[in-house]
Design an enzyme around this catalytic site. Structure first.
Site, PDB file in Angstrom:
ATOM      1  N   LYS A  90      -7.012  -5.588  11.289  1.00 17.06           N
ATOM      2  CA  LYS A  90      -7.601  -4.264  11.089  1.00 17.06           C
ATOM      3  C   LYS A  90      -8.568  -3.902  12.213  1.00 17.06           C
ATOM      4  O   LYS A  90      -8.662  -2.723  12.596  1.00 17.06           O
ATOM      5  CB  LYS A  90      -8.334  -4.212   9.739  1.00 17.06           C
ATOM      6  N   ASP A 110      -0.152   0.417  10.439  1.00 20.15           N
ATOM      7  CA  ASP A 110       0.202  -0.859  11.060  1.00 20.15           C
ATOM      8  C   ASP A 110       1.530  -1.391  10.542  1.00 20.15           C
ATOM      9  O   ASP A 110       2.001  -2.422  11.014  1.00 20.15           O
ATOM     10  CB  ASP A 110      -0.906  -1.894  10.829  1.00 20.15           C
ATOM     11  N   ASP A 160     -15.517  -6.114   9.360  1.00 15.25           N
ATOM     12  CA  ASP A 160     -16.570  -5.186   8.990  1.00 15.25           C
ATOM     13  C   ASP A 160     -17.950  -5.845   9.061  1.00 15.25           C
ATOM     14  O   ASP A 160     -18.881  -5.309   9.678  1.00 15.25           O
ATOM     15  CB  ASP A 160     -16.309  -4.610   7.594  1.00 15.25           C
ATOM     16  N   GLU A 170       0.862  -1.185   0.000  1.00 13.61           N
ATOM     17  CA  GLU A 170       0.000   0.000   0.000  1.00 13.61           C
ATOM     18  C   GLU A 170       0.897   1.233   0.000  1.00 13.61           C
ATOM     19  O   GLU A 170       1.197   1.793   1.059  1.00 13.61           O
ATOM     20  CB  GLU A 170      -0.920  -0.016   1.226  1.00 13.61           C
ATOM     21  N   ASP A 207     -10.474   2.917   3.770  1.00 17.64           N
ATOM     22  CA  ASP A 207      -9.203   2.268   3.485  1.00 17.64           C
ATOM     23  C   ASP A 207      -8.264   3.283   2.831  1.00 17.64           C
ATOM     24  O   ASP A 207      -8.711   4.296   2.270  1.00 17.64           O
ATOM     25  CB  ASP A 207      -9.403   1.068   2.558  1.00 17.64           C
TER      26      ASP A 207
END
Length: 771
Positions: free
Chosen positions: A287, A140, A481, A111, A311
């Site tokens: 997460k 993280d 989620d 990412e 995100d």
């Protein structure tokens, strides 16, 4: 007056007509039931043998397909949309609640920080009072480069935010704006030359920002950087203390009474970097754990009553998205109907015709609108506005404003929220309801709250509390989620779908085979974990406040992994029957042949009609149909096996981060980005084996038909045209794997995968030909 009330309405719930589609639903259901009836009758009169076992296996699979169809019908039956009117909030800015915005990233390699920076900049420049926005970024990966990128982004925001608001920029992620000819957005005005100078200045500043971020090196920043990076010395990704940095603090600037209206408009929301403590001996809960730390940190720093989480690759595409969300959060007669407001996941720069089947446009338009008409849309993990009190586990019957003396006791709050006095007091303020209209002003300097924030973000803080159970994001699944959304619905809350035009948020869909299948495997694994846990929808419907139809709607996704063994079994019936000289379908000369033929045509026509109704091409329908077959035999199948092994105590699930594409506007060097790519992952072994087996079966079946005579069935009891068509259809569905068998490089299936698949095919053929 009624007209005045209607004029001031912030949102409208509009039921959508669906009569023709309901009739089509019932027609397919009738054909499924007719096929089951024919199966049962045929088994009752069958004389036994190998063919009877094939028909019994087909009956079980088709019964499961009928259940899945009923689940789909329930999810699509009563679609609604919510129309929002943000212009009606123009005179009510003082009543708008504060919003804490959360951005999560986990790995700077998968990412890239440039992706995160664009998302953060799009949020900092929203059309919303800057003094009521704060942005928290959870890293993280504990990366000094990510922290550096955000610090540089905060400096660039001093140019970017005023520029966007002054010129009403439509898309406020810089990489999109500058890569799409943003200067053309404004033309014909008297100050064009002045605008172009400003545009060029900001564009050059952004290009320099990207250059600095991409050239930044972790080791160099830690060794030679300023004091900002001192805490990164010796820090490892999975072993480091909490690092919190206030990169931009607007609290003193916004609270200043001497500010002008222009200064308020150009103000930049606060930006806080958070890397929670991690230790090898402590479970960090992926997460969900990161979101709970952000919730606690923000509670003792800004404590906004509304929380938005996105995100790192989901930028705000609509600058008024927060105002649209407030129309739903404030627009109902009570809070019950807006526990959270979820925007559907949509994607920018998607490949034409969705070759990897992961843009999910039809699912959101058909299933998403349908579920919105039940107890409410699912929580999708990104693009969602939550009431903080809902995340704190407050039931909807406590939504009326109550006095502090009637709120939970200190000991009750301590048991739920932990030992931090500041966190308990902030939670008491939220639960009591008197914090809804304005944030808790804790200090003129947010930096003074950093030590308190570190206390609630250590990895041992949650021990003995209800975090991850009754409070915060729920632990126990990689799809935190869905699990958290189920808990919210089970408490009795209803939720609303946020679907403005232009779309609220846009993200990047994974490309290539490995990225797409990794994402599907992670989702399916987490969903099956939910189904096999005490959080499964049936228990929540029986013992809590989850509506039964909402429970069945959750099964639409919860059963993804369970579908894999049934779909694999059905796919293997055709090759098995051809190789073993049996049949599982009626012969073309038998009256019963028309039932599976009509079902095959009706089902595919129904799905094609949905894609056409969503303004998508026939090619997009075929790509998604093909990918569903590939995913079920690969990602979903491995997810099923992973959870079975975990349940037996033989393995643990591993969270896999999906690679994000860089959002810098650069072109992909890949000559054919829509072509399927492969690696040596086990996820490719089952579909490769199924492809090889289908090719073998087509060859054997064709040879038998030619030997028996063109157009004639093989001797009684053997396979017919139906089995051959099934195998041929599989070859078409798995065509990317057919190409992979004859290609090289990343487009070719690795030889290790081919060997494993060939061994599986040889074993299957051997077992099929045994007497």
């Amino acid at each position: 007056m009624p007209s005045a009330k209607t004029k001031l309405q912030l949102q409208e719930r509009v039921p959508l007509p669906r009569t023709a589609w309901k009739l089509a639903d019932l027609a397919v259901l009738f054909l499924l039931l007719a096929l089951l009836a024919h199966r049962v009758y045929s088994l009752m009169v069958a004389s036994g043998g190998g063919a009877a076992w094939c028909w019994l296996a087909a009956l079980i699979c088709e019964a499961w397909f009928t259940v899945v169809w009923l689940i789909n019908m329930n999810a699509k039956w009563n679609p609604v949309r919510f129309d929002t009117h943000p212009e009606r909030l123009a005179q009510r800015t003082d009543e708008l609640p504060a919003v804490d915005m959360f951005v999560t990233t986990a790995d700077p390699r998968l990412e890239p920080p440039v992706v995160t920076v664009n998302t953060v900049l799009s949020l900092l420049s929203l059309d919303y009072p800057a003094g009521k926005l704060s942005c928290y970024v959870s890293d993280d990966g504990c990366s000094a480069v990510t922290c550096y990128a955000l610090r540089e982004a905060a400096e660039f925001a001093k140019l970017w935010v005023p520029f966007c608001k002054k010129h009403s920029v439509k898309v406020r992620a810089p990489f999109v704006y500058f890569s799409s000819g943003g200067a053309a957005e404004r033309g014909g005005a008297a100050d064009d030359a002045k605008f172009l100078r400003a545009w060029t200045l900001v564009k050059n500043a952004y290009e320099e920002l990207v250059r600095r971020i991409e050239n930044a090196e972790e080791d160099s920043l830690v060794r030679h950087g300023d004091g900002l990076f001192a805490e990164f010395v010796g820090a490892e990704r999975r072993n480091h203390p909490t690092i919190i940095k206030v990169l931009w603090d607007n609290s003193s600037k916004i609270n200043s009474k001497s500010k002008s209206n222009q200064e308020a408009d150009d103000a930049i929301p606060s930006l806080i970097y958070v890397s929670r403590e991690k230790r090898p001996t402590q479970h960090h809960h992926f997460k969900a754990g990161a979101m709970n730390v952000l919730t606690r940190v923000s509670a003792v720093v800004t404590n906004a009553p509304i929380m938005l989480n996105v995100d790192c690759d989901m930028f705000a595409n609509n600058p008024q998205v927060a105002l649209h969300a407030m129309c739903l959060l404030l627009g109902f007669d009570d809070e019950l109907h807006s526990g959270f407001v979820q925007a559907p996941q949509k994607f920018y720069a998607g490949l034409k015709d969705d070759p990897f089947g992961n843009q999910m446009q039809v699912i959101y338009e058909k299933v998403g609108l349908g579920v919105a008409g039940l107890q409410g849309i699912f929580y999708g993990g990104t693009g969602c506005f939550h009431r903080r009190k809902v995340i704190y586990g407050v039931p909807p019957d406590s939504t009326t404003t109550i006095g502090i003396k009637d709120s939970p006791s200190y000991k009750e709050l301590q048991k739920k929220f932990g030992s931090s006095k500041e966190l308990i007091e902030s939670a008491r303020s939220i639960i009591s309801g008197d914090m809804f209209k304005a944030p808790m002003v804790v200090a003129d300097d947010l930096t003074s709250r950093v030590e308190l924030a570190k206390q609630v973000s250590v990895c041992t803080y949650e021990a003995g509390t209800r975090w991850g159970q009754e409070v915060g994001w729920v632990y126990g699944s990689m799809t935190e989620d869905i699990l958290t959304g189920q808990r919210i619905h089970a408490a009795g809350w209803r939720t609303a779908l946020l679907n403005p035009d232009p779309p609220a948020f846009l993200g990047g869909a994974p490309t290539g085979g490995p990225g797409s299948l990794t994402q599907y495997k992670r989702w399916a694994t987490g969903l099956l974990e939910i189904l096999l846990s005490r959080h499964n929808p049936f228990l929540l419907a029986a013992f809590k406040h989850l509506d039964f139809r909402q429970c069945v709607a959750y099964l639409f996704i919860d059963v993804w992994a369970i579908r894999a063994p049934f779909e694999l079994c059905y796919a293997l019936l055709g090759p098995y029957c051809i190789i073993a000289n049996h049949s599982f379908l009626p012969k073309a000369s038998e009256p019963g042949f028309v039932i599976p033929l009509a079902l095959f045509l009706a089902y595919n026509a129904y799905n094609l009609g949905e894609y056409m109704d969503c303004r998508l091409s026939v090619r997009a329908w075929w790509n998604n149909h093909r990918m569903q077959r590939i995913v079920s035999s690969s990602a979903w199948l491995l997810a099923f096996l992973t959870v079975v092994l975990k349940t037996l105590g033989l393995s643990e699930t591993v969270f896999e981060v999906t690679r994000k594409e860089k959002s810098d506007g650069g072109a992909d060097d890949d000559a054919d980005p829509g072509r399927f790519t492969f690696d040596s992952s086990p996820v490719f072994v089952p579909p490769t084996a199924l492809t090889m087996l289908s090719i073998v079966a087509v060859a054997v079946g064709t040879w038998r038909l030619l030997v028996a005579g063109a157009g004639e069935d093989v001797p009684t009891g053997g396979p017919g045209v139906g089995e051959l068509v099934c195998c041929g259809w599989l070859v078409l569905c798995f065509w990317p794997f057919v190409r992979g068998l004859v290609s090289r490089g990343s487009y070719g299936i690795p030889w290790s995968v081919r060997l494993k698949a060939a061994l599986l095919v040889a074993a299957f053929v051997h077992l099929s030909t045994r007497k």
